[in-house]
Design an enzyme around this catalytic site. Sequence first.
Site, PDB file in Angstrom:
ATOM      1  N   HIS A 179      45.235 -38.281-108.004  1.00 16.79           N
ATOM      2  CA  HIS A 179      45.761 -37.771-106.729  1.00 16.79           C
ATOM      3  C   HIS A 179      44.959 -36.559-106.303  1.00 16.79           C
ATOM      4  O   HIS A 179      44.620 -35.701-107.106  1.00 16.79           O
ATOM      5  CB  HIS A 179      47.266 -37.528-106.764  1.00 16.79           C
ATOM      6  CG  HIS A 179      47.759 -36.341-107.517  1.00 16.79           C
ATOM      7  ND1 HIS A 179      47.876 -35.078-106.961  1.00 16.79           N
ATOM      8  CD2 HIS A 179      48.217 -36.198-108.790  1.00 16.79           C
ATOM      9  CE1 HIS A 179      48.387 -34.226-107.840  1.00 16.79           C
ATOM     10  NE2 HIS A 179      48.586 -34.877-108.976  1.00 16.79           N
TER      11      HIS A 179
ATOM     12  N   GLU B  84      50.963 -37.546-103.590  1.00 16.40           N
ATOM     13  CA  GLU B  84      51.554 -37.801-104.912  1.00 16.40           C
ATOM     14  C   GLU B  84      52.673 -36.822-105.183  1.00 16.40           C
ATOM     15  O   GLU B  84      53.709 -37.162-105.762  1.00 16.40           O
ATOM     16  CB  GLU B  84      50.473 -37.684-105.997  1.00 16.40           C
ATOM     17  CG  GLU B  84      50.945 -38.064-107.394  1.00 16.40           C
ATOM     18  CD  GLU B  84      51.531 -36.917-108.223  1.00 16.40           C
ATOM     19  OE1 GLU B  84      52.000 -37.174-109.338  1.00 16.40           O
ATOM     20  OE2 GLU B  84      51.533 -35.754-107.743  1.00 16.40           O
ATOM     21  N   GLU B  85      52.462 -35.577-104.779  1.00 16.99           N
ATOM     22  CA  GLU B  85      53.406 -34.520-105.139  1.00 16.99           C
ATOM     23  C   GLU B  85      54.774 -34.702-104.481  1.00 16.99           C
ATOM     24  O   GLU B  85      55.760 -34.140-104.936  1.00 16.99           O
ATOM     25  CB  GLU B  85      52.827 -33.142-104.783  1.00 16.99           C
ATOM     26  CG  GLU B  85      51.555 -32.788-105.560  1.00 16.99           C
ATOM     27  CD  GLU B  85      51.802 -32.497-107.044  1.00 16.99           C
ATOM     28  OE1 GLU B  85      52.961 -32.620-107.492  1.00 16.99           O
ATOM     29  OE2 GLU B  85      50.826 -32.149-107.729  1.00 16.99           O
TER      30      GLU B  85
HETATM   31  N1  DPN Z   1      50.825 -33.792-112.388  1.00 16.61           N
HETATM   32  C1  DPN Z   1      52.213 -33.688-112.092  1.00 16.61           C
HETATM   33  C2  DPN Z   1      52.370 -33.602-110.638  1.00 16.61           C
HETATM   34  O1  DPN Z   1      51.568 -34.195-109.935  1.00 16.61           O
HETATM   35  O2  DPN Z   1      53.258 -32.898-110.218  1.00 16.61           O
HETATM   36  C3  DPN Z   1      53.027 -34.821-112.617  1.00 16.61           C
HETATM   37  C4  DPN Z   1      52.874 -34.913-114.076  1.00 16.61           C
HETATM   38  C5  DPN Z   1      53.640 -34.140-114.905  1.00 16.61           C
HETATM   39  C6  DPN Z   1      51.954 -35.766-114.584  1.00 16.61           C
HETATM   40  C7  DPN Z   1      53.503 -34.227-116.237  1.00 16.61           C
HETATM   41  C8  DPN Z   1      51.779 -35.851-115.942  1.00 16.61           C
HETATM   42  C9  DPN Z   1      52.547 -35.050-116.762  1.00 16.61           C
HETATM   43 ZN    ZN Z   2      49.572 -34.116-110.663  1.00 13.90          ZN
END
Ligand code: DPN
Ligand code: ZN
Length: 474
Positions: free
Chosen positions: A125, A171-172
């Site tokens: 992302h 993505e967020e």
């Molecule tokens: N990277 C995090 C986000 O995009 O907020 C999500 C995430 C959390 C991915 C923990 C992997 C491990």
């Molecule tokens: Zn992330």
Amino acid sequence: MKRRFAVAGVSLAVVLGCGTLPAVAADSRTTTDTTVSAAPDVDVNKVKAHLNELSAIAGRNGGNRRSTGQGYDDSVAYVKGRLQAAGYTVTEQPCTSGCTSGAGPNLIAEWPHGDANNVYMFGAHLDGVSAGPGMNDNGSGSAALLETALTLAQQNPAMRNRVRFAWWTDEEQGLNGSDFYVRSLSSGERARIKAYYNFDMVASTNGGYFINHITSAAAAPMKAYWDSLGLQPEENTEGAGRSDDYSFEQYGIPTSGYAMGASARKTSAQAAKWGGTSGSAYDPCYHRSCDTLTNINTTGLDRASDGIAYTLWQRAVDTGTGGDCDTAGAVGNGGFESGTSPWTGNTGVIGAHTGGSAHDGTRFAWLGGNGSTSTESISQTVTVPPGCSQASLSYWLHIDTDESGSRAYDRFTVRAGGTTLATLSNVDAGSGYVQRSVDLSAYAGQTVTLTFTASEDYSLRTSFLLDDVTLRNG
Ligand code: DPN
Ligand code: ZN
């Protein structure tokens, strides 16, 4: 009529896949081995140069790269420009449903060589949160992927399979860009994607070495590379269901990926093997304004970048070591005519049984048919040649049952390692042998244990007569 042994609760020793690891290519710039198709070293300094650009973009746009802001659109323009300069055709895909209002597009770039029916996708992302510039989350994955794509174009190796890169929007706010992408594909397009690899936070300063679905076939090259560095990777439990791989997972597409961790804390056992601070978050700046250029673990970023390239080469490049697909002899004694070797497990099921017949020759494997609670399995370890990008396992099966109705009581499964590739039951019974197959393309270049299992419930027999197991290409 059927035989003897009804074995309730027998536990089966299934041979685990234990093939030798594929050799990991050395740094192509320092080795004297001139094999052009060996996986290259991705220059971490170039990865960091992309991060510098993303940082500057955030700096010019209110300090962030959130999907609805100019910082995101400028990030898209940067990645797109670098890809186009390297010869990629790049598509901006507007997210027209499910995304936050005003979110920018996904960016998709395909390397237009290799078999379009076998697509390997690599994604990250590109958006961040509002709080900061998002260097580890997820400039790191975005930059590692960009430099891998540029390295592929620069090396221009002969390709077996197709590689497609994606930088996701929004993505967020809920994995929205990737969800839109997968949802928008036709079922045929989805079926062509043999695996999706995700990279989200691959440079956490107090990080660990995490792999999504670490024991899966998709993860094998990712794991082989980090294993070769002695990193002792672990399952990415913190990230499960939390990043864009989940969008693919929901459609049954195999996924894996690397991550170094977010707000979860490092255990003392992890600190002992990886270093860092136990009891502290893998990324102390997760979703904070301090996720800047100083919040980058260069060593981790380098190891992730090189592992992405390794995986891409394993999956899609014609590595020359096995460009052809010689399937002869890949399955040993698949017709069951010569004893039981190399089959293991309940090899008593193999023979010239009376009351049933072979598809070809005189011998076959009679699984099930006991009419009582029982499980019978036979296994063998098979190496799928590297050139077999369309490998399938073909087998002849005659299902004969005393059950009736449309409920599955007695089952037959085909497994590769721990992955079930086919399930049949009394419901599929018919009057003779039927040729069936499962796709083993994802195992090209790998050694895997194939297991055929019949499990029956407490009453009414179902026999699964198996014969002529072969590996084919196509
Ligand atoms: N990277 C995090 C986000 O995009 O907020 C999500 C995430 C959390 C991915 C923990 C992997 C491990
Ligand atoms: Zn992330």
